[in-house]
Write a protein that holds these residues in place. Structure first.
Motif, PDB file in Angstrom:
ATOM      1  N   TRP A   1      -2.905   5.279   1.906  1.00 49.17           N
ATOM      2  CA  TRP A   1      -2.916   4.066   1.077  1.00 49.17           C
ATOM      3  C   TRP A   1      -2.449   2.868   1.895  1.00 49.17           C
ATOM      4  CZ3 TRP A   1      -3.173   3.104  -4.520  1.00 49.17           C
ATOM      5  CH2 TRP A   1      -3.657   4.195  -5.259  1.00 49.17           C
TER       6      TRP A   1
ATOM      7  N   ASP B   1      -4.506  -0.676   2.856  1.00 46.48           N
ATOM      8  CA  ASP B   1      -3.968  -1.890   2.249  1.00 46.48           C
ATOM      9  C   ASP B   1      -4.154  -3.126   3.128  1.00 46.48           C
ATOM     10  OD1 ASP B   1      -2.369  -3.809   0.934  1.00 46.48           O
ATOM     11  OD2 ASP B   1      -0.528  -2.970   1.731  1.00 46.48           O
TER      12      ASP B   1
ATOM     13  N   MET C   1      -3.756  -2.161  -6.715  1.00 41.76           N
ATOM     14  CA  MET C   1      -4.562  -1.381  -5.777  1.00 41.76           C
ATOM     15  C   MET C   1      -5.032  -0.092  -6.440  1.00 41.76           C
ATOM     16  SD  MET C   1      -3.532  -0.243  -1.900  1.00 41.76           S
ATOM     17  CE  MET C   1      -4.693   0.596  -0.809  1.00 41.76           C
TER      18      MET C   1
ATOM     19  N   CYS D   1       2.306   1.715  -3.472  1.00 40.05           N
ATOM     20  CA  CYS D   1       1.275   2.199  -4.390  1.00 40.05           C
ATOM     21  C   CYS D   1       0.958   3.667  -4.135  1.00 40.05           C
ATOM     22  CB  CYS D   1       0.009   1.354  -4.246  1.00 40.05           C
ATOM     23  SG  CYS D   1       0.145  -0.326  -4.911  1.00 40.05           S
TER      24      CYS D   1
ATOM     25  N   TRP E   1      -5.045  -9.328  -4.368  1.00 33.06           N
ATOM     26  CA  TRP E   1      -3.928  -9.965  -3.653  1.00 33.06           C
ATOM     27  C   TRP E   1      -3.649 -11.319  -4.281  1.00 33.06           C
ATOM     28  CZ3 TRP E   1      -1.865  -8.538   1.436  1.00 33.06           C
ATOM     29  CH2 TRP E   1      -2.289  -7.268   1.866  1.00 33.06           C
TER      30      TRP E   1
ATOM     31  N   LEU F   1       0.126  -7.932  -2.110  1.00 35.04           N
ATOM     32  CA  LEU F   1      -0.671  -7.031  -2.933  1.00 35.04           C
ATOM     33  C   LEU F   1      -0.176  -7.046  -4.367  1.00 35.04           C
ATOM     34  CD1 LEU F   1      -2.893  -4.809  -2.862  1.00 35.04           C
ATOM     35  CD2 LEU F   1      -1.029  -3.155  -2.527  1.00 35.04           C
TER      36      LEU F   1
ATOM     37  N   ALA G   1     -10.773   2.009  -1.218  1.00 31.78           N
ATOM     38  CA  ALA G   1      -9.838   1.346  -2.124  1.00 31.78           C
ATOM     39  C   ALA G   1     -10.354  -0.030  -2.498  1.00 31.78           C
ATOM     40  CB  ALA G   1      -8.463   1.218  -1.468  1.00 31.78           C
ATOM     41  N   SER G   2      -9.873  -0.526  -3.617  1.00 35.94           N
ATOM     42  CA  SER G   2     -10.082  -1.919  -3.999  1.00 35.94           C
ATOM     43  C   SER G   2      -8.715  -2.500  -4.325  1.00 35.94           C
ATOM     44  CB  SER G   2     -11.019  -2.038  -5.204  1.00 35.94           C
ATOM     45  OG  SER G   2     -10.462  -1.401  -6.343  1.00 35.94           O
ATOM     46  N   ALA G   3      -8.560  -3.790  -4.099  1.00 32.83           N
ATOM     47  CA  ALA G   3      -7.238  -4.389  -4.258  1.00 32.83           C
ATOM     48  C   ALA G   3      -7.338  -5.849  -4.676  1.00 32.83           C
ATOM     49  CB  ALA G   3      -6.446  -4.287  -2.958  1.00 32.83           C
TER      50      ALA G   3
ATOM     51  N   GLY H   1       0.812  -1.207   0.000  1.00 34.19           N
ATOM     52  CA  GLY H   1       0.000   0.000   0.000  1.00 34.19           C
ATOM     53  C   GLY H   1       0.843   1.253   0.000  1.00 34.19           C
TER      54      GLY H   1
END
Length: 255
Positions: free
Chosen positions: A162, A166, A185, A26, A235, A182, A231-233, A23
């Motif tokens: 961020w 995360d 992101m 990013c 993994w 991750l 946020a969207s992520a 995070g």
């Protein structure tokens, strides 16, 4: 901003022992992209390789995209995000605090992680996301940023936000049993939090497919319930034995 900008990630902002917290990396890249002026909306950052620590990297703009280079390797790419980030329902501060008691951090694959590492209580963000009863696949925790992570104006920089968005997403699954890193992101920040206030971070598992998990996270003001960031992520699972070996080697080296 020039077409090429050099930057480094300090070793204190690690996730795994030898690379940056995803995070944080990013967030740093999103800030560089915004400064370069090639974004037309929220940033989407894809991590192609672990981002090295204390190492000079180059951020190069290529049309509507930016890339972080380590020598001849592209370690990350930044572009304007497509689509909307889902909106999560807030969790009351008291429930978020109670959820922290269900944090499954014993056996943490990366105990030195800047954000959620159990060995970083003194100098990390100290997030402890735990299960929220009655909300499947959802975790929550409180966060009270200290002045140490804030700027001169008392606001917490975007890359730290961020970071906070995360790791809670990673704990919507079981990172102890199956560690993940991750991979991508996307975040949208509408207001930067202030040091000294209390916030609630919520994470929800959206789907799990093979080696990948997709999750959504959100940051709320604990008192007012205002949404500050989301946020969207994505993994990606890694080998558990490798993760624990790296963490143990780092602990031995530190000793």
């Amino acid at each position: 901003m020039p077409a090429v900008t050099t930057f480094t990630v300090d070793s204190g902002f690690n996730g795994p022992p030898t690379s940056a917290n995803g995070g944080y990396a990013c967030g740093r890249l999103a800030v560089l992209a915004e400064g370069a002026g090639h974004l037309t909306g929220p940033a989407a950052v894809t991590l192609h390789l672990p981002v090295p620590l204390d190492t000079e990297l180059e951020y190069r703009v290529a049309g509507r995209r930016g890339h972080a280079w380590h020598g001849e390797d592209v370690v990350a790419s930044v572009a304007t995000a497509g689509g909307e980030i889902p909106v999560l329902a807030p969790v009351d501060q008291a429930f978020a605090k109670a959820a922290e008691a269900r944090f499954t951090g014993e056996g943490h694959p990366f105990p030195g992680c800047f954000v959620c590492g159990t060995a970083r209580a003194d100098d990390g963000l100290n997030l402890r996301p735990g299960e929220v009863p009655g909300r499947v696949g959802t975790v929550a925790c409180t966060w009270s940023p200290t002045p140490a992570v804030a700027g001169p104006d008392g606001r917490v920089p975007a890359e730290i936000v961020w970071s906070a968005l995360d790791c809670p997403g990673g704990w919507t699954a079981d990172p102890v049993r199956r560690p993940r890193l991750l991979g991508r992101m996307t975040a949208e920040l509408t207001e930067l939090p202030r040091a000294g206030r209390t916030y609630v971070v919520v994470g929800r598992l959206e789907r799990s497919e093979g080696r990948t998990n997709t999750n959504t996270t959100a940051l709320f003001d604990a008192e007012e319930g205002t949404l500050l960031a989301r946020a969207s992520a994505l993994w990606v699972a890694i080998d558990a034995a490798e993760a624990f070996r790296d963490a143990n080697e780092a602990a031995v080296g530190a000793g």
